[in-house]
Design a protein around this motif. Structure first.
Motif, PDB file in Angstrom:
ATOM      1  N   GLY A 126       4.342 -19.627  15.593  1.00  0.00           N
ATOM      2  CA  GLY A 126       2.987 -19.565  14.860  1.00  0.00           C
ATOM      3  C   GLY A 126       3.343 -18.421  13.568  1.00  0.00           C
ATOM      4  N   LYS A 127       3.545 -17.204  14.057  1.00  0.00           N
ATOM      5  CA  LYS A 127       3.545 -16.085  13.433  1.00  0.00           C
ATOM      6  C   LYS A 127       4.565 -16.208  11.853  1.00  0.00           C
TER       7      LYS A 127
ATOM      8  N   ALA B  31      -2.267 -20.454  11.687  1.00  0.00           N
ATOM      9  CA  ALA B  31      -3.446 -19.457  12.178  1.00  0.00           C
ATOM     10  C   ALA B  31      -4.067 -20.444  13.353  1.00  0.00           C
ATOM     11  N   LEU B  32      -4.359 -21.691  13.369  1.00  0.00           N
ATOM     12  CA  LEU B  32      -5.018 -22.420  14.352  1.00  0.00           C
ATOM     13  C   LEU B  32      -4.204 -22.433  15.510  1.00  0.00           C
ATOM     14  N   GLY B  33      -2.830 -22.324  15.497  1.00  0.00           N
ATOM     15  CA  GLY B  33      -2.046 -22.381  16.730  1.00  0.00           C
ATOM     16  C   GLY B  33      -2.141 -21.013  17.303  1.00  0.00           C
ATOM     17  N   LEU B  34      -2.199 -19.977  16.640  1.00  0.00           N
ATOM     18  CA  LEU B  34      -2.256 -18.576  17.202  1.00  0.00           C
ATOM     19  C   LEU B  34      -3.786 -18.496  17.972  1.00  0.00           C
ATOM     20  N   ILE B  35      -4.616 -18.992  17.397  1.00  0.00           N
ATOM     21  CA  ILE B  35      -6.073 -18.948  17.845  1.00  0.00           C
ATOM     22  C   ILE B  35      -5.902 -19.437  19.207  1.00  0.00           C
TER      23      ILE B  35
ATOM     24  N   PHE C 136      -8.541 -14.988  10.961  1.00  0.00           N
ATOM     25  CA  PHE C 136      -7.614 -16.168  10.277  1.00  0.00           C
ATOM     26  C   PHE C 136      -8.707 -16.721   9.712  1.00  0.00           C
ATOM     27  N   VAL C 137      -9.670 -17.373  10.110  1.00  0.00           N
ATOM     28  CA  VAL C 137     -10.306 -18.479   9.339  1.00  0.00           C
ATOM     29  C   VAL C 137     -11.118 -18.218   8.004  1.00  0.00           C
TER      30      VAL C 137
END
Lengths: 493, 487, 116
Positions: B342-343, B383-387, B428-429
């Motif tokens: 993700g990062k 971003a969605l992945g890390l969330i 992130f959003v």
């Protein structure tokens, strides 16, 4: 046949070679001759160490007179190891010497320079090889007098004052040792170290022995340049010719450490020095101050050679820590560090000399952008510097590992902490050099400089490469040092 | 080839690559080719070792002793395998990315750059395969030193200062705290081997163990536990590929990896769980998660925002270890993988934006989604992945972490984990909103202007990886399951 | 009376202290060397004194004498004197060179020039 005379040849060969150098009258002849002699000495030292490791202590009677009346050369694991260090660094530095000396010493003096260099070598080898206390004094003065002359050959006039200062301090130090030896002789009637080792502990704590101990220890500490007796060292190393700085940094203080070990452990005995007298506390306190203060002062130097000199003050502190802990692990660490530091600091001073050879200066500001202009030399500085910090796979790491382990074994974890903290300060001064050379652009008006001549590179890399090799293959150094430490702590040989 | 030879080859390949890169300094194209080939060869080697580890084998190879009784030794185990796989795979992507990035931004000192990169990877593999704490420390330090020239790469005053912070924090913590702890362990336990169940249990008093825990956890500065995290945002002055691979994957993961190794193989999970005076670690990790997220919220510099996000996410892994439950450790190990993908995607995007549009600040990103739709699409995935939203990988690791916290009855930890997901969303959003729904109307004439192809390709690969790990977590799980001990 | 019996040792101590003072206090480089010489002479005196055996004569074997002084300290000190003379020679040579390069043999003036 000749094998039985190796101990005396180790000292006599350079002594005889020195006047021959004078007779050669030409610098380049003298260089070739000195090179041959130095490599011969290295061969002798290697053979001797091999004999000692396989056959035990060698006792050689000078002129056939039996000890304790006659003078004895007595080689055990400790001094055979130190002999190898001295002869080895001298031999490895010889390829470097020719061009460096040609630039720094006037033509009519070059053959004399090599003659004096050989005398200095004689003195250092003599101190180490001999088994006679008064002999130690004589050889000490031979090496010191030669060193004063060598240091004074530096190109800047401050070399003269540095040499003078060293002469005064060094002579007082040697005189104190002389007084101490006189007291020991007056009490025991012998000058033979093996004999002293039997008789001195038998005397117990008489005032004369205490006085002798004090005089000798302080005298040796001056030669060792342990804080606060280090004042002579920074200037002497900073202003001496490159070759001399490197040679003395690699050997002279190491011989000082050897003398300390020999007198404290062999002559006075562990019990007297560390249990009756608080030598552990004194040495540890002085050494830790040396480590921290010496390294800290080094951080604020603006000249590479002075920086390295103050770093030596700090590194000598590590030797003191190991000796002060007075355990097999500690003394092993100290001896390994004697060896490793000789390689690292010798190599670093050679590299600094190479820079001076090309740039004419060793100011940190002159080093800007040098990482690109002299890539090999600067790489040597970086590797040597990492060794001073004690980064793994350099040999500096190995010695520090043993020192810290020794501190833990004695339950003195604050000492361990100080030793490690010293590494950080070393990181700060090494970092300054690296930043200057690699991450600051060369001034636009900088004259183009090429790499140093290959012969100078060869010597530098031989030492620096050695410091990495012995960081990985520690069998040789640690096994020898551990044997030596065991011999020392066992008391009388 | 025997496993031992393969392990050594995996270490030798990047080193040999570094030499070749150096030797081809005058031929840039060849140099780039060498870099790529080295990276591919390394991944191939690492991958070929994976089946053995998955089958439960533990190949060992010991070289010579550095200190008596302490050899440089390598041993494969699941955690190290996982780390090596991720680092070497992402190195391929990063090398391709680097080629595009270095060319487009006309970076100087390319030879030094590629050589140091290869050296850093060699060190990371060394850390991953280390068979005892001593070897691990060796490569840990090598990793710090080899990445230092990459941080100070540009040679500006800012870069030099960042370099000092970087080296200062990482080396001082590792030498004064970690090495101190290692030597202490060595003197007390008489070994530094990694053993399932730990080596400290029974060898030291509980008080010593508690002190050692403090020394180890703060001594592993690369794990960026607060307050020793400052080096990570400072390292963001480096070129973006460096930040992407090293400061989102190799270096920081080496840190949390070491934390897990120490917890699992030096302390032993059971010993740690039963130990009084280990609760603080959970608290510190939880605090780091929350505080770093809060700081990330306030960063306008995109890379710094990502860096603080990394600080926060790293503590997930530490937390997983600190919980000292099977699920916690598994979750921590999985998070090493999921966060890495993700990062690195996010960093790749940041670098792409910088390359194509020369923008660094979040506040400058209005409408960037129209200029660089592919890049920003990938950014959304990362971003969605890390969330922790499906269908992306971090969901799994967070799931295990929450389970682990539940097993250990740490209700507050569950709250922190869930709360931090919310915070992740909060920092992130808005970037995505700005990118696709700009507050000010966009000029009509904005055309598409993506970054060069190598950059784009690498970014997409990383983004796909994030999704792939969600759909195929089984491979990952099989690998790390043995860490939980007997099920 | 015991104190007096050690008169040589007292003299050595006094000499050594004078010598040390003369090394440290003056700023003149030559005076420092003189001090060094005095300090070393004091040590020689200690050795020579220690070698004396009460009632002993010169150590030449002779039928009429049974007690001899210990000759070894004398020999040692002969060596030490050679060392001391060499040291003095090197020191004076350095001083000459310093005078040539700095134009002075006063330490404070030299320091001042170095600082500039």
């Amino acid at each position: 046949m000749i094998a039985t005379h190796l101990p005396v040849l180790q000292v006599a060969v350079p002594l005889i070679a020195a006047p021959v150098c004078v007779l050669l009258r030409r610098g380049d002849y003298a260089w070739v001759f000195t090179t041959v002699v130095c490599w011969g000495l290295l061969a002798i030292a290697a053979l001797l160490l091999d004999q000692v490791m396989s056959g035990g202590t060698i006792s050689y009677r000078l002129g056939g007179w039996a000890p304790p009346i006659g003078i004895e050369y007595r080689l055990d694991g400790v001094n055979a190891f130190v002999l190898l260090i001295i002869a080895g660094t001298a031999a490895l530095m010889m390829p470097y010497a020719r061009q460096s000396v040609e630039q720094e010493v006037r033509p009519e003096r070059r053959h004399l320079f090599y003659a004096i260099f050989l005398l200095a070598l004689t003195g250092l080898l003599g101190i180490t090889a001999t088994g006679d206390a008064f002999n130690i004094y004589v050889f000490l003065e031979i090496s010191s007098l030669a060193s004063y002359v060598l240091i004074a050959q530096g190109r800047r006039r401050r070399a003269l004052t540095a040499s003078y200062q060293y002469l005064i301090v060094g002579t007082i130090g040697a005189s104190l040792i002389l007084i101490g030896i006189g007291f020991l002789y007056a009490k025991t009637g012998t000058l033979n170290i093996a004999d002293l080792a039997v008789r001195v502990p038998a005397l117990g704590e008489t005032p004369a022995v205490l006085a002798a101990f004090a005089f000798i220890t302080v005298g040796v500490l001056i030669k060792l340049a342990l804080f606060p007796f280090h004042v002579w060292l920074p200037n002497a190393y900073a202003y001496a010719p490159s070759m001399v700085s490197a040679f003395l940094a690699a050997t002279a203080t190491k011989v000082g450490a050897y003398m300390l070990l020999r007198f404290v452990f062999t002559v006075f005995g562990v019990h007297f020095a560390f249990e009756t007298l608080p030598l552990t506390e004194i040495l540890l306190a002085l050494s830790l101050i040396a480590v921290l203060a010496g390294s800290l002062v080094a951080v604020f130097q603006s000249d590479l050679k002075r920086l390295l000199a103050f770093s030596s003050v700090g590194q000598i502190g590590y030797l003191g820590v190991g000796i002060g802990l007075a355990s097999v692990t500690g003394v092993t660490g100290a001896l390994v560090h004697v060896f490793n530091h000789a390689l690292m600091k010798g190599g670093l001073f050679l590299a600094a000399g190479t820079i001076a050879y090309r740039l004419g200066a060793t100011d940190l500001s002159a080093l800007h952008g040098l990482g690109r202009r002299m890539p090999f030399t600067m790489a040597a500085v970086v590797i040597g510097g990492l060794g001073l910090v004690g980064v793994p796979i350099t040999s500096g790491f190995v010695s520090k590992w043993y020192l810290v382990q020794a501190a833990f074994e004695e339950g003195l974890w604050p000492v361990a902490l100080f030793v490690l903290a010293g590494s950080l300060i070393a990181l700060a001064y090494v970092g300054r050099v690296v930043e200057a050379a690699y991450f600051r652009p060369a001034p636009p008006d900088a004259e183009p400089v090429g790499e140093a001549p290959w012969a100078m590179q060869l010597s530098t890399w031989a030492l620096i490469g050695g410091s990495v090799y012995f960081g990985l293959h520690t069998d040789l150094t640690v096994v020898i040092a551990e044997r030596a430490a065991t011999v020392l702590l066992a008391g009388a040989p | 080839m025997s496993h031992a030879a393969q392990i050594l080859a995996a270490l030798a390949v990047p080193v040999a690559g570094a030499f070749l890169i150096w030797a081809t300094a005058r031929r840039p194209v060849l140099q780039e080719a060498v870099s790529v080939v080295t990276a591919v060869a390394l991944f191939g080697l690492v991958l070929s070792l994976a089946p053995a580890v998955a089958a439960g084998e533990a190949p060992r190879v010991a070289l010579f002793d550095i200190v008596r009784g302490l050899p440089i030794a390598f041993a494969l185990e699941p955690l190290g395998m996982l780390f090596a796989l991720i680092a070497s795979f992402l190195w391929i992507a990063t090398t391709v990315y680097s080629i595009g990035y270095v060319r487009a931004n006309d970076e100087g000192h390319r030879t030094r750059y590629y050589v140091c990169f290869a050296a850093a990877l060699a060190s990371a593999i060394g850390v991953a395969f280390a068979g005892n704490m001593f070897t691990l420390f060796l490569f840990y330090e090598a990793l710090t030193l080899s990445t230092y020239p990459l941080v100070t790469h540009s040679g500006t005053e800012e870069a030099r200062r960042a370099g000092r912070t970087y080296l200062g924090i990482l080396l001082s913590t590792s030498i004064v705290l970690q090495l101190f702890a290692i030597l202490w362990t060595w003197v007390e336990a008489g070994t530094l081997d990694f053993r399932m169940g730990g080596i400290l249990a029974g060898a030291v008093s509980e008080r010593t163990a508690a002190v050692l825990l403090v020394l180890y956890m703060f001594g592993i500065g690369k794990a960026a536990l607060m307050p020793l995290h400052a080096w990570l945002p400072a390292a963001m002055v480096a070129p973006t590929p460096v930040s992407a691979l090293l400061h989102a994957v190799a270096v920081v993961k080496a840190g949390v990896f070491t934390v897990l190794k120490v917890i699992v193989y030096i302390f032993g999970v059971d010993f740690l769980r039963g130990m009084a005076g280990s609760e603080w670690l959970i608290a510190v990790a939880a605090a780091t998660i929350v505080i770093a997220s809060l700081i990330a919220l306030r960063q306008d510099d995109l890379k710094r925002r990502l860096a603080y996000s990394t600080v926060s996410q790293l503590s997930y892994v530490v937390l997983g270890g600190a919980l000292a439950t099977s699920a916690g450790v598994v979750g921590g190990a999985m998070h090493i993988a999921t966060h890495a993908f993700g990062k690195i995607t996010l960093f790749f995007c940041a670098g792409a934006i910088y390359t194509a549009a020369h923008k660094r600040l979040v506040s400058e990103l209005d409408g960037i989604g129209y200029r660089m739709p592919v890049t920003m699409g990938a950014f959304a995935v990362g971003a969605l992945g890390l969330i922790g939203l499906p269908p992306f990988a971090a969901l799994w690791s967070k799931w295990y972490l929450v389970t682990g916290a539940d097993d250990g009855s740490h209700i507050a930890v569950i709250a922190v984990l869930l709360g931090s997901s919310l915070l992740n969303a909060l920092y992130f959003v808005p970037i995505l909103v700005r990118a696709f729904f700009p507050a000010t109307p966009m000029p009509v004439a904005v055309g598409r202007a993506e970054a060069p192809l190598p950059i784009l390709a690498a970014t997409l690969v990383a983004a796909l990886g994030t999704a792939a790990l969600f759909f195929y977590p089984q491979a990952l799980l099989t690998l790390v399951q043995p860490l939980a001990g007997t099920p | 009376m015991e104190a007096l019996s050690h008169v040589n040792y007292w003299a050595a101590i006094v000499l050594a202290m004078i010598g040390l003072y003369a090394v440290i206090a003056p700023s003149n480089l030559i005076k420092k060397l003189i001090g060094l010489g005095i300090f070393q002479s004091a040590i020689f005196l200690i050795y020579i004194t220690a070698g004396k055996v009460e009632g002993g004569t010169a150590p030449i074997i002779d039928a009429g004498h049974a007690v001899y002084s210990n000759p070894l300290p004398h020999v040692l000190i002969l060596t030490a004197i050679v060392v001391a003379v060499s040291t003095l020679a090197v020191g004076l040579a350095l001083t000459v060179a310093i005078k040539r390069d700095y134009g002075t043999v006063e330490e404070d003036e030299i320091d001042e020039q170095d600082r500039r």
